[in-house]
Enzyme design. Structure first.
Site, PDB file in Angstrom:
ATOM      1  N   LYS A 154       2.225  -2.305  -2.655  1.00  0.00           N
ATOM      2  CA  LYS A 154       1.331  -2.384  -3.163  1.00  0.00           C
ATOM      3  C   LYS A 154       1.616  -2.347  -4.087  1.00  0.00           C
ATOM      4  O   LYS A 154       0.498  -2.283  -5.364  1.00  0.00           O
ATOM      5  CB  LYS A 154       0.222  -2.615  -1.587  1.00  0.00           C
ATOM      6  CG  LYS A 154       0.393  -3.229  -0.807  1.00  0.00           C
ATOM      7  CD  LYS A 154      -0.257  -3.454   0.123  1.00  0.00           C
ATOM      8  CE  LYS A 154      -0.230  -4.342   1.481  1.00  0.00           C
ATOM      9  NZ  LYS A 154       0.678  -3.386   2.081  1.00  0.00           N
ATOM     10  N   SER A 198       4.068  -0.200   2.862  1.00  0.00           N
ATOM     11  CA  SER A 198       2.883  -0.433   1.894  1.00  0.00           C
ATOM     12  C   SER A 198       3.064  -0.265   0.301  1.00  0.00           C
ATOM     13  O   SER A 198       2.183  -0.233   0.014  1.00  0.00           O
ATOM     14  CB  SER A 198       1.698   0.054   2.798  1.00  0.00           C
ATOM     15  OG  SER A 198       1.722  -1.507   3.793  1.00  0.00           O
ATOM     16  N   SER A 234      -5.112  -1.744   2.456  1.00  0.00           N
ATOM     17  CA  SER A 234      -3.939  -2.206   2.681  1.00  0.00           C
ATOM     18  C   SER A 234      -3.161  -3.513   3.557  1.00  0.00           C
ATOM     19  O   SER A 234      -2.557  -3.705   4.262  1.00  0.00           O
ATOM     20  CB  SER A 234      -2.829  -0.944   3.704  1.00  0.00           C
ATOM     21  OG  SER A 234      -1.468  -1.322   3.416  1.00  0.00           O
TER      22      SER A 234
END
Length: 494
Positions: A64, A61, A121
Site C-alpha cells: 500500500k 500490505s 490497511s
C-alpha cells in the site's frame, strides 16, 4: 576506520545476525531462510546494516506504500486531487479482510481513502483506489511497475494494489527503503499520512497496525504487512536529534517480534554514523534467488492463519536493548548488538501505546454528506431488520395455522374413517351363525357314565319272561358305585 571500531562492528554484526535468524531456528539447515533486514540513513541513503537486502520477498500490505506513491504522484501531476471521489465496486467490496466493508456504490474522497489504507490497511479501499485511478486493476498495476522503475526500485513486481497473496508479486528490503525515501523526499507535505495513530469512522475508532507508533520514541511512519507466505513485515521510520532512520524487517513470526526487532535496530542505528565506507542502497548487490521463499509452513504452519493485517503489535512492559544492558549500548555498539542474543531481550515487548489521537474519516464529499449517507443506511438497516422480524413472525404464524389446520384435518379424516367403518358394519350381511352343538341332556343321577355306542332299542323279549332290565350304570357319572360280584373286578377295570 580504527581497528578497534572495526572489531566492534564485526562482533556487533555477528551478534545481530545470530539474533535475527533466531526466529527461524526450528527450520532444518537445508531449508534455512535468511529473512531480509535493512537499516539505512534517510538523508544520505547509506546502509547502516543489511541482511539479504535484495532477496525477493512477498510484501503483503506494505504494498500500500506503492499504491500511495502512485496516487500522490497523480495528484502532483494534477490528474486527480485529494478530493477526487473513489467508488467502491462490487469487486472491491468482495476483497477479503482487513476491510471497511462498505457497500458497492459507496464513494469517499481520495484523501480519506489513503488515510484508511495507511491505518486500517483496508484491502477493499486499496482495491477501489486502483480501479478508480487506473480504470482497472491491471492498468493500475502497470502504473505501479512503471513508477517503481522510475524511482529506482529494481527488484519489485506488482500485480495488485493491496498486497493480498499473489505468487507473482514480490519486492525486496532494498526496494522498500528506496520507496520510503522517495515518499519522504517527493511528498513532504503528506508525511503525516504515515504517522496517524488511529482513525474514527462514525463511532468506531481503529488503531494503526504499526506497533511502533506511540511506543518507540521518535517513530513517525510508515506501514506494516502480513500474509502467511511473507510473515510479518514492517517499513518504519524514526527521527532522533534531527536524524531520520529507515528500518525494514521482514518475515517475522509475530507482530511482537517484528516490532521489538525494529526497535532494537533503531537503538543500534542511532548510535552509528554511516561513514564514507558504508554502501548506498543503489550499490547493494543483486540477489541470486529466483523467487521468494514461502514462509507459510514456518509462520502459519498447520494452524489457522492470523487475520490479515490484524496483528495488535507489542503492548507490554517497557525496556530497550540499551536499558536492559545498563545503558552501555549508547557508547558500545558491540555490546548493544550482543545484547540482542539475550533470551530476556528476545522475549520482551515494547511500552504500552500512548493515547490514541484519532483522525476523522467519512464517506461522501464531506462529513455532513457522509452523516446523511450513514443515517440513510442506518434507516435502511432498521427497516430491513423490521421487515425480517415481521417476515419471521408471519412465517411462524403461518406455520402455527398450518399445524392447526393439519391437526383438524387429521381429526376429520379419523372421524370419517370411523363413520365409514361403522356404516360398513351396519350394511354388511351378517355371517351365518355357527350352530352350537346342543349340549347333551344331563343324565339322571342313576345313569352310568359309559353308554352304548348304538342307540338303545327295545330289548328282545324272551319266551316266558318280561322285558329285559336296563343297561348297567357306568362309573363316569360319579355316582355311588354299584356293588358287583368280586369275580367280575378285572373286567370292570379293563
Amino acid at each position: 576506520m580504527s581497528s578497534s571500531l572495526l572489531r566492534r562492528f564485526t562482533v556487533g554484526f555477528a551478534a545481530l545476525t545470530g539474533l535475527l535468524g533466531a526466529s527461524l531456528a526450528g527450520i532444518r539447515a537445508a531449508e534455512a531462510v535468511t529473512v531480509p533486514i535493512l537499516v539505512a540513513d534517510v538523508d544520505s541513503g547509506k546502509v547502516i546494516y543489511a541482511q539479504a537486502p535484495t532477496d525477493p520477498w512477498y510484501p503483503a500490505s506494505i504494498t500500500k506504500l506503492m499504491t500511495t506513491y502512485v496516487a500522490l504522484d497523480l495528484v502532483r501531476q494534477g490528474k486527480v486531487s485529494l478530493d477526487s471521489m473513489i467508488t467502491i465496486s462490487a469487486a472491491a467490496a468482495a476483497e477479503p479482510p482487513s476491510k471497511m466493508g462498505f457497500k458497492p456504490g459507496t464513494q469517499l474522497t481520495l484523501d480519506n481513502a489513503l488515510k484508511i489504507i495507511m491505518v486500517k490497511s483496508a484491502n477493499d479501499i486499496a482495491y477501489a483506489i486502483g480501479e478508480t485511478l487506473g480504470g482497472s486493476i491491471d492498468n493500475f498495476a502497470a502504473m505501479m511497475n512503471e513508477t517503481a522503475q522510475r524511482i529506482g526500485m529494481h527488484d519489485s513486481h506488482w500485480y495488485n494494489p493491496n498486497g493480498l497473496p499473489d505468487p507473482r508479486q514480490w519486492t525486496s528490503a532494498r526496494d522498500m527503503a528506496v520507496l520510503a525515501r522517495a515518499l519522504i523526499r517527493d511528498f513532504p507535505d503528506n508525511h503525516d499520512l504515515f504517522s496517524i495513530s488511529a482513525i474514527q469512522f462514525g463511532r468506531a475508532v481503529m488503531a494503526n497496525h504499526n506497533g511502533l507508533l506511540g511506543r518507540y520514541p521518535g517513530t513517525d511512519g510508515m506501514k506494516t504487512g502480513f500474509i502467511c507466505s511473507g510473515g510479518f513485515n514492517v517499513v518504519a521510520t524514526a527521527t532522533r536529534n534531527g536524524r531520520r532512520i529507515i528500518t525494514i524487517v521482514m518475515g517475522q513470526p509475530s507482530p511482537r517480534e517484528r516490532d521489538v526487532k525494529a526497535a532494537d535496530l533503531f537503538d543500534y542505528a542511532f548510535t552509528q554514523s554511516a561513514g564514507w565506507t558504508s554502501p548506498t542502497l543503489d550499490a547493494l548487490p543483486a540477489s541470486a534467488l529466483p523467487q521468494p521463499p514461502d514462509m507459510r509452513p514456518f509462520v502459519c504452519g498447520g494452524k489457522k492463519a492470523p487475520a490479515i493485517e490484524d496483528g495488535p503489535g507489542a503492548i507490554s512492559a517497557p525496556g530497550s536493548a540499551a536499558q536492559l544492558i545498563g545503558g552501555s549500548a549508547a557508547n558500545s555498539p558491540a555490546l548493544a548488538m550482543a545484547a540482542f542474543s539475550n533470551p530476556a531481550l528476545r522475549s520482551r515487548t515494547l511500552p504500552p501505546r500512548a493515547p490514541l489521537q484519532p483522525i476523522a474519516v467519512w464517506i461522501g464529499r464531506n462529513p455532513a454528506e457522509g452523516q446523511q449517507i450513514l443515517d440513510a443506511q442506518a434507516a435502511e438497516q432498521k427497516a430491513a431488520a423490521a421487515n425480517t422480524r415481521a417476515a419471521k413472525l408471519e412465517a411462524a404464524k403461518a406455520k402455527r395455522i398450518a399445524a392447526l389446520e393439519a391437526a383438524k384435518q387429521a381429526r376429520a379424516e379419523r372421524a370419517e374413517r370411523a363413520k365409514a367403518t361403522k356404516e360398513a358394519a351396519k350394511t354388511a350381511p351378517k355371517p351365518a351363525a355357527k350352530v352350537a352343538a346342543k349340549p347333551a341332556r344331563p343324565l339322571p343321577h342313576a345313569a352310568s357314565a359309559y353308554t352304548a355306542t348304538t342307540a338303545p332299542s327295545m330289548p328282545e323279549a324272551k319266551p316266558g319272561k318280561g322285558l329285559s332290565k336296563p343297561a348297567p350304570k357306568t362309573a363316569a357319572h360319579k355316582q355311588a358305585p354299584v356293588k358287583k360280584p368280586a369275580d367280575k373286578k378285572a373286567s370292570a377295570e379293563e
